[in-house]
Design an enzyme around this catalytic site. Structure first.
Site, PDB file in Angstrom:
ATOM      1  N   ARG A  21       0.869  -1.178   0.000  1.00 54.62           N
ATOM      2  CA  ARG A  21       0.000   0.000   0.000  1.00 54.62           C
ATOM      3  C   ARG A  21       0.904   1.225   0.000  1.00 54.62           C
ATOM      4  O   ARG A  21       2.025   1.186   0.515  1.00 54.62           O
ATOM      5  CB  ARG A  21      -0.895   0.008   1.235  1.00 54.62           C
ATOM      6  CG  ARG A  21      -1.819  -1.195   1.359  1.00 54.62           C
ATOM      7  CD  ARG A  21      -2.616  -1.126   2.646  1.00 54.62           C
ATOM      8  NE  ARG A  21      -3.562  -2.236   2.760  1.00 54.62           N
ATOM      9  CZ  ARG A  21      -3.304  -3.386   3.378  1.00 54.62           C
ATOM     10  NH1 ARG A  21      -2.111  -3.579   3.950  1.00 54.62           N
ATOM     11  NH2 ARG A  21      -4.215  -4.344   3.431  1.00 54.62           N
ATOM     12  N   HIS A  34      -2.502   3.107  -6.556  1.00 53.88           N
ATOM     13  CA  HIS A  34      -3.141   1.896  -6.025  1.00 53.88           C
ATOM     14  C   HIS A  34      -3.336   0.850  -7.113  1.00 53.88           C
ATOM     15  O   HIS A  34      -3.339  -0.357  -6.833  1.00 53.88           O
ATOM     16  CB  HIS A  34      -4.484   2.243  -5.390  1.00 53.88           C
ATOM     17  CG  HIS A  34      -5.096   1.102  -4.640  1.00 53.88           C
ATOM     18  ND1 HIS A  34      -4.480   0.517  -3.552  1.00 53.88           N
ATOM     19  CD2 HIS A  34      -6.262   0.416  -4.828  1.00 53.88           C
ATOM     20  CE1 HIS A  34      -5.241  -0.465  -3.097  1.00 53.88           C
ATOM     21  NE2 HIS A  34      -6.320  -0.553  -3.856  1.00 53.88           N
ATOM     22  N   ARG A  63      -0.549  -1.688  -7.139  1.00 51.14           N
ATOM     23  CA  ARG A  63      -0.718  -2.789  -6.178  1.00 51.14           C
ATOM     24  C   ARG A  63      -1.709  -3.810  -6.728  1.00 51.14           C
ATOM     25  O   ARG A  63      -1.507  -5.016  -6.595  1.00 51.14           O
ATOM     26  CB  ARG A  63      -1.195  -2.219  -4.843  1.00 51.14           C
ATOM     27  CG  ARG A  63      -1.604  -3.229  -3.792  1.00 51.14           C
ATOM     28  CD  ARG A  63      -1.889  -2.507  -2.482  1.00 51.14           C
ATOM     29  NE  ARG A  63      -2.858  -3.186  -1.646  1.00 51.14           N
ATOM     30  CZ  ARG A  63      -2.567  -4.099  -0.738  1.00 51.14           C
ATOM     31  NH1 ARG A  63      -1.307  -4.479  -0.559  1.00 51.14           N
ATOM     32  NH2 ARG A  63      -3.512  -4.647   0.010  1.00 51.14           N
ATOM     33  N   HIS A 113      -4.141  -9.153   3.228  1.00 53.33           N
ATOM     34  CA  HIS A 113      -5.589  -9.187   3.428  1.00 53.33           C
ATOM     35  C   HIS A 113      -5.927 -10.147   4.560  1.00 53.33           C
ATOM     36  O   HIS A 113      -5.409 -11.258   4.611  1.00 53.33           O
ATOM     37  CB  HIS A 113      -6.304  -9.652   2.155  1.00 53.33           C
ATOM     38  CG  HIS A 113      -6.348  -8.605   1.092  1.00 53.33           C
ATOM     39  ND1 HIS A 113      -6.579  -8.905  -0.236  1.00 53.33           N
ATOM     40  CD2 HIS A 113      -6.189  -7.260   1.142  1.00 53.33           C
ATOM     41  CE1 HIS A 113      -6.563  -7.789  -0.953  1.00 53.33           C
ATOM     42  NE2 HIS A 113      -6.323  -6.779  -0.127  1.00 53.33           N
TER      43      HIS A 113
END
Length: 315
Positions: free
Chosen positions: A168, A261, A264, A287
């Site tokens: 991130r 983003h 990613r 996650h």
């Protein structure tokens, strides 16, 4: 002193004054941004305009106290008919609920039922992955738009961490000055959302990009400092990288969906496309739930067909 907005809204004096007090409290006590304040003022004004038509007269505190969830649903349906999307409806309801909670705390109304209404679900919008070639062009040090060599190297290093490690942007910008200082290291530990740690592999290209930045950076990059710096040596903010990415999009002819983003997202999608399994990608992305990874990666049709052809007993 009352502001002009008090006299422009269709409400009785007691409600108009209470709403004005609420708006002032948002600015002084909660310190919301100007944009949020403007949105809340507009959304609650629209709500009071709706109630005026709904009730047949401008509402007072008494009418607000008698609100039911059905009234709020009617308001949202009215806004939806005017073309408002789920995101706009959710923000509008947030403003109305904030006003109702303020009135309750002040002992002016009892609108617990209406203020507890949940916002409509917003459809998840996922970033579109870049092609592998476009991703390589974005992270290339030679392709950066910054005039200062060390800033160009910095931007390339940050973007390489997003695409090469799946970080991130907040994780990349939070790295300490001694991160990736050992060129032989094959992995590093990242602390992500919820203070959860994960192990991230380090590609040679990542080491190379960070080393080039280190060699050119004019600031102290020791353990007690941040690795990535702004032009004057302070912390590097995400908005700077987003702005640089905007320049890259224009220079390389990429779509608006090519964001930091999206790099990613591309990391995950390209791994999946090359045979990576979802459980491993889940760990690499940090996650907590596999279902998040399944939605996030957005398995493409070609990949699904390949898996089907190889594994289905009737294929």
């Amino acid at each position: 002193m009352a502001t002009n907005s008090e006299f422009l809204i269709p409400a009785r004096a007691d409600l108009a004054a209470a709403r004005e007090e609420w708006l002032k409290s948002l600015k002084t006590m909660r310190r919301l941004s100007d944009n949020t304040l403007i949105a809340y003022e507009r959304d609650t004004r629209q709500f009071l305009q709706f109630l005026t038509g709904h009730l047949g007269e401008p509402p007072s505190l008494k009418e607000i106290g008698n609100l039911r969830i059905a009234d709020l649903r009617s308001f949202l349906a009215n806004r939806r008919n005017d073309g408002a999307g789920a995101r706009t409806l959710g923000r509008g309801l947030a403003g109305v609920r904030s006003l109702l909670r303020h009135l309750e705390k002040r002992g002016l109304v009892n609108a617990a039922g209406a203020s507890a209404m949940r916002a409509p679900r917003q459809p998840k919008s996922l970033p579109k992955p870049l092609t592998a070639d476009d991703a390589r062009r974005v992270v290339s040090a030679d392709g950066q738009m910054a005039e200062e060599p060390w800033i160009a190297a910095r931007n390339a290093a940050v973007l390489t961490l997003l695409y090469g490690c799946g970080l991130r942007i907040s994780e990349a910008l939070g790295l300490s000055g001694d991160a990736l200082s050992d060129p032989s290291a094959r992995s590093m530990t990242i602390t992500g959302k919820g203070s959860k740690t994960r192990l991230v592999p380090l590609l040679p290209a990542v080491h190379k990009a960070v080393a080039q930045y280190r060699a050119l950076c004019p600031f102290d990059l020791s353990a007690g400092q941040l690795l990535f710096r702004g032009a004057k040596g302070g912390p590097l903010h995400a908005a700077i990288i987003q702005r640089e990415m905007q320049k890259l999009r224009a220079g390389l002819g990429l779509p608006d969906s090519a964001t930091p983003h999206a790099l990613r997202h591309s990391f995950a999608t390209h791994l999946l496309g090359r045979g990576g399994d979802l459980r491993t990608i889940q760990e690499l992305l940090g996650h907590a739930s596999l279902s998040t990874t399944q939605v996030y990666t957005g398995v493409d049709t070609q990949r699904l067909l390949e898996v089907y052809d190889k594994t289905h007993p009737r294929a």
